[in-house]
Design a protein around this motif. Structure first.
Motif, PDB file in Angstrom:
ATOM      1  N   LEU A  61      31.001  25.246  23.928  1.00 18.40           N
ATOM      2  CA  LEU A  61      30.850  23.934  24.556  1.00 18.40           C
ATOM      3  C   LEU A  61      31.842  22.948  23.953  1.00 18.40           C
ATOM      4  O   LEU A  61      31.889  22.776  22.734  1.00 18.40           O
ATOM      5  N   ILE A  62      32.617  22.315  24.829  1.00 20.59           N
ATOM      6  CA  ILE A  62      33.611  21.320  24.418  1.00 20.59           C
ATOM      7  C   ILE A  62      33.328  20.038  25.182  1.00 20.59           C
ATOM      8  O   ILE A  62      33.080  20.067  26.392  1.00 20.59           O
ATOM      9  N   VAL A  63      33.376  18.907  24.470  1.00 17.69           N
ATOM     10  CA  VAL A  63      33.230  17.598  25.101  1.00 17.69           C
ATOM     11  C   VAL A  63      34.497  16.800  24.827  1.00 17.69           C
ATOM     12  O   VAL A  63      34.856  16.580  23.667  1.00 17.69           O
ATOM     13  N   PHE A  64      35.182  16.406  25.894  1.00 22.67           N
ATOM     14  CA  PHE A  64      36.347  15.533  25.772  1.00 22.67           C
ATOM     15  C   PHE A  64      35.888  14.087  25.881  1.00 22.67           C
ATOM     16  O   PHE A  64      35.062  13.754  26.728  1.00 22.67           O
ATOM     17  N   VAL A  65      36.427  13.245  25.029  1.00 23.72           N
ATOM     18  CA  VAL A  65      36.051  11.828  25.001  1.00 23.72           C
ATOM     19  C   VAL A  65      37.092  10.987  25.738  1.00 23.72           C
ATOM     20  O   VAL A  65      38.154  11.474  26.100  1.00 23.72           O
ATOM     21  N   ARG A  66      36.745   9.718  25.934  1.00 17.02           N
ATOM     22  CA  ARG A  66      37.620   8.735  26.569  1.00 17.02           C
ATOM     23  C   ARG A  66      38.050   9.148  27.979  1.00 17.02           C
ATOM     24  O   ARG A  66      39.140   8.803  28.438  1.00 17.02           O
ATOM     25  N   GLY A  67      37.201   9.929  28.662  1.00 20.98           N
ATOM     26  CA  GLY A  67      37.491  10.319  30.034  1.00 20.98           C
ATOM     27  C   GLY A  67      38.631  11.305  30.187  1.00 20.98           C
ATOM     28  O   GLY A  67      39.152  11.490  31.295  1.00 20.98           O
ATOM     29  N   LYS A  68      39.027  11.946  29.102  1.00 16.88           N
ATOM     30  CA  LYS A  68      40.151  12.883  29.152  1.00 16.88           C
ATOM     31  C   LYS A  68      39.803  14.082  30.024  1.00 16.88           C
ATOM     32  O   LYS A  68      38.669  14.516  30.097  1.00 16.88           O
ATOM     33  N   ARG A  69      40.836  14.629  30.670  1.00 23.11           N
ATOM     34  CA  ARG A  69      40.673  15.791  31.542  1.00 23.11           C
ATOM     35  C   ARG A  69      41.827  16.765  31.302  1.00 23.11           C
ATOM     36  O   ARG A  69      42.944  16.340  31.021  1.00 23.11           O
ATOM     37  N   LEU A  70      41.536  18.023  31.460  1.00 22.08           N
ATOM     38  CA  LEU A  70      42.574  19.044  31.357  1.00 22.08           C
ATOM     39  C   LEU A  70      43.421  19.026  32.624  1.00 22.08           C
ATOM     40  O   LEU A  70      42.911  18.765  33.714  1.00 22.08           O
ATOM     41  N   ASN A  71      44.716  19.339  32.474  1.00 15.92           N
ATOM     42  CA  ASN A  71      45.534  19.486  33.680  1.00 15.92           C
ATOM     43  C   ASN A  71      45.112  20.774  34.393  1.00 15.92           C
ATOM     44  O   ASN A  71      44.372  21.590  33.844  1.00 15.92           O
ATOM     45  N   ASP A  72      45.547  20.973  35.601  1.00 19.67           N
ATOM     46  CA  ASP A  72      45.075  22.087  36.428  1.00 19.67           C
ATOM     47  C   ASP A  72      45.340  23.454  35.794  1.00 19.67           C
ATOM     48  O   ASP A  72      44.477  24.330  35.837  1.00 19.67           O
ATOM     49  N   THR A 125      45.751  24.224  32.574  1.00 16.16           N
ATOM     50  CA  THR A 125      44.913  24.404  31.387  1.00 16.16           C
ATOM     51  C   THR A 125      43.455  24.566  31.782  1.00 16.16           C
ATOM     52  O   THR A 125      42.723  25.344  31.167  1.00 16.16           O
ATOM     53  N   LEU A 126      43.036  23.886  32.827  1.00 14.01           N
ATOM     54  CA  LEU A 126      41.665  24.035  33.318  1.00 14.01           C
ATOM     55  C   LEU A 126      41.424  25.466  33.800  1.00 14.01           C
ATOM     56  O   LEU A 126      40.364  26.047  33.556  1.00 14.01           O
ATOM     57  N   GLN A 127      42.401  26.046  34.447  1.00 17.89           N
ATOM     58  CA  GLN A 127      42.265  27.431  34.894  1.00 17.89           C
ATOM     59  C   GLN A 127      42.116  28.368  33.688  1.00 17.89           C
ATOM     60  O   GLN A 127      41.298  29.288  33.711  1.00 17.89           O
ATOM     61  N   ILE A 128      42.867  28.113  32.637  1.00 19.62           N
ATOM     62  CA  ILE A 128      42.746  28.909  31.408  1.00 19.62           C
ATOM     63  C   ILE A 128      41.344  28.757  30.836  1.00 19.62           C
ATOM     64  O   ILE A 128      40.715  29.735  30.434  1.00 19.62           O
ATOM     65  N   ALA A 129      40.832  27.537  30.820  1.00 22.69           N
ATOM     66  CA  ALA A 129      39.484  27.280  30.292  1.00 22.69           C
ATOM     67  C   ALA A 129      38.439  28.059  31.077  1.00 22.69           C
ATOM     68  O   ALA A 129      37.508  28.632  30.491  1.00 22.69           O
ATOM     69  N   ARG A 130      38.582  28.083  32.367  1.00 26.80           N
ATOM     70  CA  ARG A 130      37.629  28.825  33.214  1.00 26.80           C
ATOM     71  C   ARG A 130      37.709  30.321  32.924  1.00 26.80           C
ATOM     72  O   ARG A 130      36.694  30.999  32.851  1.00 26.80           O
ATOM     73  N   GLU A 131      38.925  30.823  32.782  1.00 29.08           N
ATOM     74  CA  GLU A 131      39.103  32.245  32.481  1.00 29.08           C
ATOM     75  C   GLU A 131      38.517  32.604  31.111  1.00 29.08           C
ATOM     76  O   GLU A 131      38.047  33.716  30.909  1.00 29.08           O
ATOM     77  N   MET A 132      38.563  31.658  30.180  1.00 29.90           N
ATOM     78  CA  MET A 132      38.048  31.896  28.832  1.00 29.90           C
ATOM     79  C   MET A 132      36.533  31.703  28.755  1.00 29.90           C
ATOM     80  O   MET A 132      35.919  32.079  27.768  1.00 29.90           O
ATOM     81  N   GLY A 133      35.961  31.105  29.774  1.00 30.02           N
ATOM     82  CA  GLY A 133      34.514  30.983  29.845  1.00 30.02           C
ATOM     83  C   GLY A 133      33.893  29.830  29.092  1.00 30.02           C
ATOM     84  O   GLY A 133      32.755  29.932  28.638  1.00 30.02           O
ATOM     85  N   PHE A 134      34.597  28.723  28.986  1.00 25.34           N
ATOM     86  CA  PHE A 134      34.047  27.558  28.293  1.00 25.34           C
ATOM     87  C   PHE A 134      33.284  26.650  29.249  1.00 25.34           C
ATOM     88  O   PHE A 134      33.643  26.519  30.409  1.00 25.34           O
ATOM     89  N   ASN A 135      32.253  26.036  28.730  1.00 29.76           N
ATOM     90  CA  ASN A 135      31.609  24.929  29.426  1.00 29.76           C
ATOM     91  C   ASN A 135      32.219  23.659  28.835  1.00 29.76           C
ATOM     92  O   ASN A 135      32.210  23.474  27.613  1.00 29.76           O
ATOM     93  N   ILE A 136      32.749  22.812  29.707  1.00 27.76           N
ATOM     94  CA  ILE A 136      33.484  21.627  29.259  1.00 27.76           C
ATOM     95  C   ILE A 136      32.984  20.403  30.004  1.00 27.76           C
ATOM     96  O   ILE A 136      32.818  20.428  31.229  1.00 27.76           O
ATOM     97  N   PHE A 137      32.779  19.337  29.246  1.00 26.96           N
ATOM     98  CA  PHE A 137      32.371  18.050  29.810  1.00 26.96           C
ATOM     99  C   PHE A 137      33.356  16.983  29.370  1.00 26.96           C
ATOM    100  O   PHE A 137      34.046  17.129  28.370  1.00 26.96           O
ATOM    101  N   THR A 138      33.390  15.888  30.119  1.00 25.81           N
ATOM    102  CA  THR A 138      34.135  14.710  29.698  1.00 25.81           C
ATOM    103  C   THR A 138      33.207  13.504  29.759  1.00 25.81           C
ATOM    104  O   THR A 138      32.368  13.409  30.638  1.00 25.81           O
ATOM    105  N   THR A 139      33.363  12.621  28.775  1.00 29.01           N
ATOM    106  CA  THR A 139      32.591  11.393  28.732  1.00 29.01           C
ATOM    107  C   THR A 139      33.553  10.226  28.596  1.00 29.01           C
ATOM    108  O   THR A 139      34.623  10.364  27.993  1.00 29.01           O
ATOM    109  N   LYS A 140      33.173   9.094  29.118  1.00 27.94           N
ATOM    110  CA  LYS A 140      34.025   7.903  29.004  1.00 27.94           C
ATOM    111  C   LYS A 140      33.878   7.227  27.643  1.00 27.94           C
ATOM    112  O   LYS A 140      34.665   6.352  27.299  1.00 27.94           O
TER     113      LYS A 140
END
Length: 120
Positions: free
Chosen positions: A72-83, A85-100
């Motif tokens: 589980l990874i939480v990105f702060v300040r509303g950060k988001r992965l680019n497309d 890197t997001l695909q890599i995250a999905r392939e690696m099986g992470f649950n990821i959230f972003t918070t403002k």
């Protein structure tokens, strides 16, 4: 603290939910840093129950989480992965959230709800 409760506490938006089962997993620890070398050095005990909180939003975070067996990874300040890197995250099986929230606020909110820091 359940992953879904962490997300609710932080008013966090899911970026990648690979495993729905992990939303009901109990996490007992959190570690916050933008330095992945610190995460590698500090997260030694119970990585499977540790949430990584960071503002660093790139593939290095994913590689670090993979090495530590974090889920589980939480990105702060509303950060988001680019497309890509997001695909890599999905392939690696992470649950990821972003918070403002800032990292400071994020840690304070979770600490107030009972989530503890890591122990060495």
């Amino acid at each position: 603290m359940l992953a879904k409760d962490i997300a609710e506490t932080l008013d966090a938006e899911p970026i990648s939910i690979w495993n729905q089962h992990l939303l009901t997993k109990d996490y007992s620890r959190a570690f916050a840093s933008d330095l992945m070398s610190d995460a590698l050095a500090m997260i030694q005990n119970s990585p499977e129950s540790t949430v990584l909180i960071t503002g660093l939003c790139n593939a290095q975070v994913l590689r670090t989480a993979e090495m530590l067996d974090l889920e589980l990874i939480v990105f702060v300040r509303g950060k988001r992965l680019n497309d890509d890197t997001l695909q890599i995250a999905r392939e690696m099986g992470f649950n990821i959230f972003t918070t403002k929230h800032t990292m400071y606020e994020t840690c304070g909110l979770l600490y107030a709800k009972g989530l503890k820091g890591i122990t060495q």
